[in-house]
Write a protein that holds these residues in place. Sequence first.
Motif, short mmCIF file in Angstrom:
data_model
loop_
_atom_site.label_atom_id
_atom_site.label_comp_id
_atom_site.label_asym_id
_atom_site.label_seq_id
_atom_site.Cartn_x
_atom_site.Cartn_y
_atom_site.Cartn_z
N SER A 120 0.94 -1.28 -0.09
CA SER A 120 0.06 -0.07 0.06
C SER A 120 0.94 1.38 0.21
O SER A 120 2.18 1.29 0.34
CB SER A 120 -0.97 -0.04 1.32
N GLY A 121 0.41 2.22 -0.65
CA GLY A 121 0.99 3.55 -0.51
C GLY A 121 1.55 4.11 0.76
O GLY A 121 2.51 4.79 0.82
N VAL A 122 0.95 3.76 1.77
CA VAL A 122 1.13 4.35 3.13
C VAL A 122 2.09 3.45 3.93
O VAL A 122 2.61 3.82 5.04
CB VAL A 122 -0.09 4.57 3.99
N ASP A 123 2.41 2.29 3.44
CA ASP A 123 3.35 1.37 4.03
C ASP A 123 4.80 1.36 3.51
O ASP A 123 5.81 0.77 3.71
CB ASP A 123 2.82 -0.01 3.71
N ILE A 124 5.00 2.34 2.59
CA ILE A 124 6.27 2.91 2.00
C ILE A 124 7.09 3.41 3.24
O ILE A 124 6.96 4.10 4.04
CB ILE A 124 6.03 3.77 0.86
N HIS A 169 4.31 11.61 6.12
CA HIS A 169 2.79 11.21 6.06
C HIS A 169 1.90 12.36 6.31
O HIS A 169 2.21 13.15 7.30
CB HIS A 169 2.44 9.88 7.20
N THR A 170 0.97 12.56 5.53
CA THR A 170 0.25 13.78 5.42
C THR A 170 -1.36 13.67 5.58
O THR A 170 -1.73 12.67 4.88
CB THR A 170 0.47 14.71 4.50
N GLN A 171 -1.98 14.08 6.59
CA GLN A 171 -3.46 13.91 6.93
C GLN A 171 -4.09 15.10 6.72
O GLN A 171 -4.28 15.90 8.04
CB GLN A 171 -3.66 13.21 8.17
N PRO A 172 -4.49 15.68 5.47
CA PRO A 172 -5.14 16.98 5.33
C PRO A 172 -6.62 16.97 5.92
O PRO A 172 -6.85 15.91 6.24
CB PRO A 172 -5.28 17.12 3.85
N GLY A 173 -7.08 18.17 6.39
CA GLY A 173 -8.46 18.33 6.69
C GLY A 173 -9.37 17.67 5.88
O GLY A 173 -10.49 16.98 6.52
N LYS A 174 -9.27 17.97 4.63
CA LYS A 174 -10.27 17.48 3.73
C LYS A 174 -9.28 16.33 3.00
O LYS A 174 -8.42 16.60 2.50
CB LYS A 174 -10.62 18.57 2.59
N GLY A 175 -10.20 15.53 2.40
CA GLY A 175 -9.74 14.39 1.70
C GLY A 175 -8.97 13.20 2.34
O GLY A 175 -9.05 13.49 3.76
N GLY A 176 -8.29 12.34 1.82
CA GLY A 176 -7.89 11.11 2.39
C GLY A 176 -6.15 11.40 2.72
O GLY A 176 -5.64 12.31 2.20
N ASN A 180 9.34 13.48 -6.40
CA ASN A 180 8.66 13.49 -5.44
C ASN A 180 7.24 12.83 -6.06
O ASN A 180 6.61 13.47 -6.91
CB ASN A 180 8.41 14.64 -4.69
N VAL A 181 6.64 12.00 -5.21
CA VAL A 181 5.50 11.33 -5.58
C VAL A 181 4.45 11.14 -4.51
O VAL A 181 4.84 10.95 -3.27
CB VAL A 181 5.50 9.88 -6.21
N ARG A 182 3.21 11.25 -4.71
CA ARG A 182 2.17 11.08 -3.62
C ARG A 182 1.48 9.96 -3.58
O ARG A 182 1.19 9.61 -4.89
CB ARG A 182 0.94 12.25 -3.72
N PHE A 183 1.41 9.20 -2.72
CA PHE A 183 0.62 7.70 -2.91
C PHE A 183 -0.02 7.89 -1.63
O PHE A 183 -0.02 8.34 -0.48
CB PHE A 183 1.63 6.82 -2.44
N ARG A 184 -1.42 7.56 -2.22
CA ARG A 184 -2.51 7.54 -1.36
C ARG A 184 -2.84 6.10 -0.58
O ARG A 184 -2.29 5.31 -1.28
CB ARG A 184 -3.87 7.77 -2.00
N SER A 185 -3.54 5.89 0.37
CA SER A 185 -3.61 4.52 1.00
C SER A 185 -4.08 3.50 0.11
O SER A 185 -3.77 2.38 0.15
CB SER A 185 -4.65 4.53 2.24
N ALA A 186 -4.91 4.08 -1.03
CA ALA A 186 -5.54 3.13 -1.93
C ALA A 186 -4.78 2.63 -2.85
O ALA A 186 -4.82 1.60 -3.67
CB ALA A 186 -6.76 3.82 -2.42
N ASP A 187 -3.52 3.58 -3.19
CA ASP A 187 -2.43 3.06 -4.35
C ASP A 187 -1.91 1.78 -3.91
O ASP A 187 -1.59 1.88 -2.65
CB ASP A 187 -1.83 4.35 -4.56
#
Length: 187
Positions: free
Chosen positions: A4-8, A28-35, A52-59
Amino acid sequence: MKISGVDIRPGNILEYEGGIWKVAKIQHTQPGKGGAYMQVEMKNLQDGRKTNVRFRSADTIERVRLDTKDFQYLYADGDMLVFMDKDTYDQITLPADLLGDAAAFLEDGMEVLLELWDEKPISVQLPEQVEATIVEADAVVKGQTASSSYKPAILENGVRVMVPPHIESGTRIVVDVYERTYVGKAS
């Protein structure tokens, strides 16, 4: 192996857009809106590019399993580092930038793990934690609380880390190599 993208984690080797990339930093970033998402800084192990790449937890992304071999660090030769295969005693020379910031923690005789892809060394893994001696530490500011405040200190290899106020010059501490953070006093 897909993860998962958040396990990197820093040091992971990923297959991304047809290349082999090593993770340098994560946030790891947890914005107020969105995942939540993981902001990942990676370096291409074939041509040295950074991205630099953004990975969501669903990726999901492919984590590459590399062949590993035990080597011993011998010495630095300019901007090249010389390692010896512990089984065959063969020596190989690799560029220092292959290790990135972790190269500052190399010590003569240190055992490292070389990661090979198609029989070619592409990454060097140092131990997660090493012991180091503090050569310079700032004085404690009166009124600082010990629980929340850290002060800067310089290690024998020139690396700056933040340490608790009770740590003084000459103290041996354990440092996380990849995060460059204080772990505890050396026993």
